[in-house]
Design an enzyme around this catalytic site. Structure first.
Site, PDB file in Angstrom:
ATOM      1  N   ASN A 175      -8.447   7.482   4.505  1.00  3.85           N
ATOM      2  CA  ASN A 175      -7.755   8.531   3.965  1.00  3.85           C
ATOM      3  C   ASN A 175      -6.276   8.238   4.218  1.00  3.85           C
ATOM      4  OD1 ASN A 175      -7.664  10.836   2.260  1.00  3.85           O
ATOM      5  ND2 ASN A 175      -7.131  12.066   3.836  1.00  3.85           N
ATOM      6  N   ARG A 194      -2.937  -0.728  -6.673  1.00  8.31           N
ATOM      7  CA  ARG A 194      -3.096  -0.284  -5.269  1.00  8.31           C
ATOM      8  C   ARG A 194      -4.413  -0.520  -4.715  1.00  8.31           C
ATOM      9  NH1 ARG A 194      -1.814   5.830  -4.135  1.00  8.31           N
ATOM     10  NH2 ARG A 194      -1.140   5.020  -2.185  1.00  8.31           N
ATOM     11  N   ARG A 215      -1.532   9.847  -8.374  1.00  8.53           N
ATOM     12  CA  ARG A 215      -2.183   9.386  -6.985  1.00  8.53           C
ATOM     13  C   ARG A 215      -3.218  10.270  -6.841  1.00  8.53           C
ATOM     14  NH1 ARG A 215      -1.952  13.768  -5.207  1.00  8.53           N
ATOM     15  NH2 ARG A 215      -2.781  12.851  -3.452  1.00  8.53           N
ATOM     16  N   GLY A 216      -3.774   9.813  -5.779  1.00  9.54           N
ATOM     17  CA  GLY A 216      -5.256  10.202  -5.281  1.00  9.54           C
ATOM     18  C   GLY A 216      -6.214   9.467  -5.818  1.00  9.54           C
ATOM     19  N   ALA A 217      -7.316   9.260  -5.282  1.00  9.99           N
ATOM     20  CA  ALA A 217      -8.295   8.278  -5.274  1.00  9.99           C
ATOM     21  C   ALA A 217      -8.817   8.635  -6.888  1.00  9.99           C
ATOM     22  CB  ALA A 217      -9.380   8.157  -4.377  1.00  9.99           C
ATOM     23  N   ASP A 261     -10.306   7.989   0.398  1.00 16.54           N
ATOM     24  CA  ASP A 261      -9.888   6.898  -0.605  1.00 16.54           C
ATOM     25  C   ASP A 261     -10.892   5.896  -0.611  1.00 16.54           C
ATOM     26  OD1 ASP A 261      -7.182   8.317   0.108  1.00 16.54           O
ATOM     27  OD2 ASP A 261      -6.913   7.112  -1.733  1.00 16.54           O
TER      28      ASP A 261
HETATM   29  O1  MRU Z   1      -1.288   7.644  -1.403  1.00 15.39           O
HETATM   30  P1  MRU Z   1      -2.148   8.745  -2.246  1.00 15.39           P
HETATM   31  O2  MRU Z   1      -1.101  10.152  -2.394  1.00 15.39           O
HETATM   32  O3  MRU Z   1      -2.690   8.366  -3.190  1.00 15.39           O
HETATM   33  O4  MRU Z   1      -3.157   9.306  -1.020  1.00 15.39           O
HETATM   34  C1  MRU Z   1      -4.003  10.328  -1.610  1.00 15.39           C
HETATM   35  C2  MRU Z   1      -5.105  10.680  -0.348  1.00 15.39           C
HETATM   36  O5  MRU Z   1      -5.145  10.048   0.770  1.00 15.39           O
HETATM   37  C3  MRU Z   1      -6.131  11.660  -0.527  1.00 15.39           C
HETATM   38  O6  MRU Z   1      -6.148  12.403   0.481  1.00 15.39           O
HETATM   39  C4  MRU Z   1      -7.415  10.746  -1.328  1.00 15.39           C
HETATM   40  O7  MRU Z   1      -6.978   9.916  -2.351  1.00 15.39           O
HETATM   41  C5  MRU Z   1      -8.189  11.944  -1.658  1.00 15.39           C
HETATM   42  S1  MRU Z   1      -8.006  12.727  -3.378  1.00 15.39           S
HETATM   43  C6  MRU Z   1      -9.075  13.816  -3.832  1.00 15.39           C
END
Ligand code: MRU
Length: 350
Positions: A250, A92, A50-52, A240
């Site tokens: 985000n 997603r 996870r994370g963009a 994101d």
């Molecule tokens: O649902 P997630 O855990 O994928 O959400 C992640 C976030 O909101 C992060 O802040 C975002 O992706 C930035 S990661 C460098």
């Protein structure tokens, strides 16, 4: 300290994708190996990765995995290619990095039309590895620009996890803290636990403490009190998807922190690579917000905490309007103030 590798490709084009299963952290550190595109889709959907930026990299490798079973004839191979890309794109909706990476893989495949299929597979693996490497470099550059904004002894609040686990390495918001630490700046990081899936508590607190950075975990609802007590002088989160006017999506809860920061005169920064910008959309109103299962709220981590049948609303992200954002820290520099013109200028400057 041992480096963590959020994702690794093992072998050649017929290889497999290994990634840290983030749903198990911080209790267990386990790598899983994915050999089918369905497994990659599931890993993204269930937030094992996870994370963009990290889901963009995972999707790029997912294309490589998905093509291992593609037909041997070119037309049918490209039909399968499209199916794999569309399938991964449905995992997603909010982080634009996922779609950006799939577009890059598509362009790379199109460039290879007419080549032997093994050569196309090899070129696609190379493209995925390139996306992975570029993210590593962007994260380090973000850290260098961001660290200049902080001074020794400051308290900084962050939300969710924008660390090494959310990227190829080092992170975006956390890269700023790691770089500041390397430069000898001592920071106190306040970590929102980040309901309902606790990415702050489980992942950010884990990343910061294993690096020896002073980290204090708080419930999301404590941010205002922490600000009023003067414990933080800046807020930095990831993003994101960032629209052409700077509105930034985000993790759910980010918007409320930005409003609180404004009310307390504390600068709120976003740290994100240029791959997180979606210049095709004018404003945050066009950002699709992922809705997730109600059980994440009613049965968090397996324990029922709400009555049967209660109505639930569970948006996974929110959008912070540009006017609340003091600056956006990118790998090409800091956009400050955050305006449509400033963003266009940064993109024009390459
Ligand atoms: O649902 P997630 O855990 O994928 O959400 C992640 C976030 O909101 C992060 O802040 C975002 O992706 C930035 S990661 C460098």
């Amino acid at each position: 300290m041992e480096k963590i590798e959020t994702l690794r490709w093992l072998g050649d084009a017929d290889g497999r994708l290994a990634l840290i299963d983030q749903t198990l952290l911080p209790v267990a550190f386990e790598e899983i190996e994915l050999t089918t595109v369905e497994q990659v889709w599931e890993a993204i959907k269930k937030l094992r990765v996870r994370g963009a930026p990290a889901i963009g990299i995972a999707a790029a490798y997912g294309v490589c995995v998905g093509l291992q079973t593609a037909p041997a004839e070119e037309e049918a191979f490209f039909v399968r290619f499209r199916e794999v890309v569309d399938y991964l794109a449905g995992s997603r909706p909010t982080a634009v990095n996922l779609f950006w990476a799939l577009d890059r893989m598509t362009a790379a495949a199109e460039k290879q039309r007419g080549a032997p299929l093994d050569a196309i597979r090899a070129a696609l693996l190379q493209e995925a590895q390139q996306i992975h490497e570029e993210d590593r470099a962007m994260c380090h550059a973000i850290g260098r620009y961001g660290a200049d904004l902080l001074t020794d002894g400051q308290g900084v609040l962050t939300h969710c996890n924008a660390g090494g686990l959310a990227t190829a390495e080092y992170g975006t918001a956390l890269s700023v803290f790691f770089t500041a630490q390397d430069l000898g700046k001592q920071l106190s990081i306040y970590v929102d636990e980040t309901r309902p899936l606790l990415q702050g508590a489980r992942l950010t607190a884990w990343e910061l403490t294993r690096r020896g950075i002073d980290a204090t975990l708080i419930c999301d609802s404590m941010a205002a009190q922490v600000m009023r007590e003067g414990k933080v002088q800046a807020v930095i989160t990831g993003a994101d998807r960032i629209a052409a006017n700077g509105d930034s999506a985000n993790k759910i809860g980010t918007y409320s922190i930005a409003v609180l920061a404004q009310a307390h005169g504390i600068p709120f920064y976003i740290a994100a690579p240029t791959t997180t910008f979606d210049l095709a959309i004018e404003s945050g109103a066009e950002i699709p917000i992922e809705q997730r299962a109600s059980e994440e709220i009613t049965h968090g981590f397996g324990r029922q905490t709400a009555p049967d049948g209660v109505k639930v609303y569970n948006p996974a992200f929110d959008v912070t309007p540009a006017e609340y954002i003091r600056g956006i820290i990118t790998e090409r520099g800091v956009i400050q103030p955050v305006t449509r013109e400033g963003i266009a200028q940064l993109f024009a400057s390459t």
